[in-house]
Scaffold this motif. Sequence first.
Motif, PDB file in Angstrom:
ATOM      1  N   UNK A 108      12.680  94.349  16.945  1.00 39.21           N
ATOM      2  CA  UNK A 108      13.938  93.654  16.703  1.00 39.21           C
ATOM      3  C   UNK A 108      15.141  94.499  17.151  1.00 39.21           C
ATOM      4  N   UNK A 109      15.071  95.807  16.932  1.00 37.84           N
ATOM      5  CA  UNK A 109      16.151  96.683  17.367  1.00 37.84           C
ATOM      6  C   UNK A 109      16.328  96.636  18.881  1.00 37.84           C
ATOM      7  N   UNK A 110      15.228  96.620  19.604  1.00 40.39           N
ATOM      8  CA  UNK A 110      15.304  96.542  21.065  1.00 40.39           C
ATOM      9  C   UNK A 110      15.955  95.225  21.480  1.00 40.39           C
ATOM     10  N   UNK A 111      15.532  94.134  20.834  1.00 38.86           N
ATOM     11  CA  UNK A 111      16.123  92.822  21.117  1.00 38.86           C
ATOM     12  C   UNK A 111      17.612  92.816  20.792  1.00 38.86           C
ATOM     13  N   UNK A 112      17.980  93.420  19.646  1.00 45.51           N
ATOM     14  CA  UNK A 112      19.378  93.466  19.248  1.00 45.51           C
ATOM     15  C   UNK A 112      20.217  94.232  20.268  1.00 45.51           C
TER      16      UNK A 112
END
Length: 280
Positions: free
Chosen positions: A131-135
């Motif tokens: 999710x952090x990468x997507x964010x």
Amino acid sequence: MKLVLMGDLHYHDIDATVAGWREARAAFYETLLGRFLELDADFHISLGDLTNYGTTMELQEVYELLRRKERTFIHVLGNHDLYAQTRREVLAITGGQRYHAIDTDKAMLVFLDSAKEMDYEDWGGSIDGEQLQWFEEMVIASGTKPLLVFAHHPVYKTTARSETDKGSIHPSIDMWRILSRKEGKGIYFNGHTHVDSIVKQNNWVFVQLSACLDQHGFRVVDIAEEEVRITAVDVAEAGVLEHAPTLHKHMKHFTHNPNARGTDTDREVVVPLLTAVQPS
């Protein structure tokens, strides 16, 4: 574009043997959510802890109230929403998404999932690597367009109480590494700590909403070309004021905060979007 936001609602199961509790709950939430839904907006957003324990009954009943008027409702998951059952089970009931983005011509809206699943001992926030990468990709993709982020937990050491134990996304998660990649203005909305607070850091404004059970009201977010205007809406109807004390007295997993309401500067703000041109 206009948004209406609510903080922690904590819609809860009741003990039917307690006289007056069912009636108080019905009057409180029907009145409060009635006001929420009557406010016209493009999106109506819950910043998490929509329910008190995430039981099937709580979820079904509160969504029944929310569906009384046709609105585009988005439910950001909070830790209380995931106490009774898994994330997958909750999303199956609500029809919601774990995390996602809405890109418009006015702004990019990003909705995060910072809640831990069925962890009764640690109500702090966490975001996994995927999710952090997507964010980070969404932050970069937003470019100079205003970026509005919606999560349940605050970023560590931003808004009031975010520095407390379990009061934020875990400090070991370097949110600023991602936030600092934003060009232009970013606004981060959250709940969780049950106190109103607005803090400006770098090119970000952090807007924290208290719990609806403590401070009865919402925030309206108006997004224009030149500014984002955030205003407070108070709910003072009898159905809310008269019955809130009964809910405070009998509810489990919730402690009333009589000091939830901040000053005016903790509740309303105007975020300018255009940088003034300096005279040569």
